[in-house]
Design an enzyme around this catalytic site. Structure first.
Site, PDB file in Angstrom:
ATOM      1  N   ASP A  50       0.835  -1.211   0.000  1.00 48.63           N
ATOM      2  CA  ASP A  50       0.000   0.000   0.000  1.00 48.63           C
ATOM      3  C   ASP A  50       0.867   1.257   0.000  1.00 48.63           C
ATOM      4  O   ASP A  50       2.019   1.221   0.433  1.00 48.63           O
ATOM      5  CB  ASP A  50      -0.900   0.032   1.242  1.00 48.63           C
ATOM      6  CG  ASP A  50      -1.960  -1.047   1.194  1.00 48.63           C
ATOM      7  OD1 ASP A  50      -2.236  -1.562   0.103  1.00 48.63           O
ATOM      8  OD2 ASP A  50      -2.492  -1.370   2.281  1.00 48.63           O
TER       9      ASP A  50
HETATM   10  N1  URA Z   1      -1.556  -5.923   3.638  1.00 47.30           N
HETATM   11  C1  URA Z   1      -2.022  -4.654   3.641  1.00 47.30           C
HETATM   12  O1  URA Z   1      -3.089  -4.392   4.170  1.00 47.30           O
HETATM   13  N2  URA Z   1      -1.270  -3.711   3.048  1.00 47.30           N
HETATM   14  C2  URA Z   1      -0.079  -3.949   2.490  1.00 47.30           C
HETATM   15  O2  URA Z   1       0.562  -3.041   1.978  1.00 47.30           O
HETATM   16  C3  URA Z   1       0.393  -5.271   2.489  1.00 47.30           C
HETATM   17  C4  URA Z   1      -0.363  -6.240   3.073  1.00 47.30           C
END
Ligand code: URA
Length: 271
Positions: free
Chosen positions: A122
């Site tokens: 993310d």
């Molecule tokens: N899970 C999430 O919620 N975000 C990420 O970036 C990676 C795994």
């Protein structure tokens, strides 16, 4: 020619010809994932020796000239890197809002290597992210059958109980999906600020999976860091830094993506 000689002859021939499906070739060249390549073929964007091919699974040999939108596609030298992705960077090649991406922050020379991220982190997550121009490698590592482990350190709001850790580990419902078994452990509790640091190892990587899993047990994720992707650790890499993977690391990633042994006996009974 007797049957044995005929079979030998044919085997030799096919090895010389080295036939390959068109969509596999396109993904091997690093221009698209296999699914994207299939879309291009269906849309009539792909030609072989200047003839449009829309037949899925069409076989080509090394001698054929493949073009997408009239541009010749060639096999690139394969490249594999590990990055320590900083927060507030997009895990994609381009961004339509013109934000920084994991490719735009690369040194100039590497920006010419047609790299793309292996899966995603993310915008506000930091940690280990692989970059490659090898679509087959990417599919193997983040495809639905991959068992590659991803390890995260998660700072969440509130005090997490052992019962809730068990719920995470047994799998829970997020969206229309039940998560696979995973391993989680409380690292520390900050009673003053009412937060918990949890370490969690997943073998899958659905969209926002860690955040959604914690939301499902009533805890908001404050900070998320991926500290390991298979055998690749964050250690030794500063934020934003990138290093090439060794041949040994690449081979090991392939092996790990096909391994399970009941999640290595539930990670040797928790780490
Ligand atoms: N899970 C999430 O919620 N975000 C990420 O970036 C990676 C795994």
């Amino acid at each position: 020619m007797d049957l044995l000689a005929f079979l030998r002859y044919n085997k030799k021939e096919s090895r010389v010809e080295n036939m390959e499906r068109l969509q596999k070739f396109l993904s091997r060249c690093g221009v698209a994932s296999r699914r994207k390549a299939e879309e291009w073929i269906q849309e009539g964007k792909v030609t072989v020796n200047d003839v449009t091919v829309t037949q899925m699974g069409y076989q080509i040999s090394e001698k054929d000239i493949v073009k997408v939108d009239n541009q010749i596609v060639q096999v690139l030298e394969k490249k594999y890197y590990a990055m320590n992705k900083p927060r507030y960077i997009i895990s994609s090649v381009n961004d339509d809002k013109n934000r920084k991406t994991v490719v735009s922050i690369l040194p100039e020379a590497l920006q010419q290597e047609h790299l793309f991220p292996v899966g995603r982190l993310d915008y506000d997550t930091k940690g280990v992210l692989l970059l490659t121009n090898d679509g087959t490698f990417m599919n193997q590592l983040v495809g639905p059958r991959s068992t590659l482990e991803k390890e995260y350190i998660v700072r969440v709001q509130g005090i997490v109980t052992k019962l809730k850790i068990k719920k995470l580990e047994n799998g829970l419902q997020i969206d229309n999906y039940r998560t696979r078994k995973c391993i989680a452990k409380i690292d520390s509790i900050d009673r003053k600020n009412q937060s918990t640091l949890v370490r969690i190892i997943l073998q899958e990587g659905k969209y926002h999976q860690v955040k959604k899993m914690f939301a499902a047990i009533g805890h908001e994720v404050k900070r998320l860091t991926r500290i390991r992707f298979g055998n690749i650790l964050i250690e030794g890499l500063k934020e934003g830094e990138i290093r090439p993977l060794s041949i040994h690391e690449i081979k090991q990633l392939y092996v790990l993506s096909q391994q399970d042994k009941e999640f290595e006996t539930l990670k040797a009974r928790k780490f």
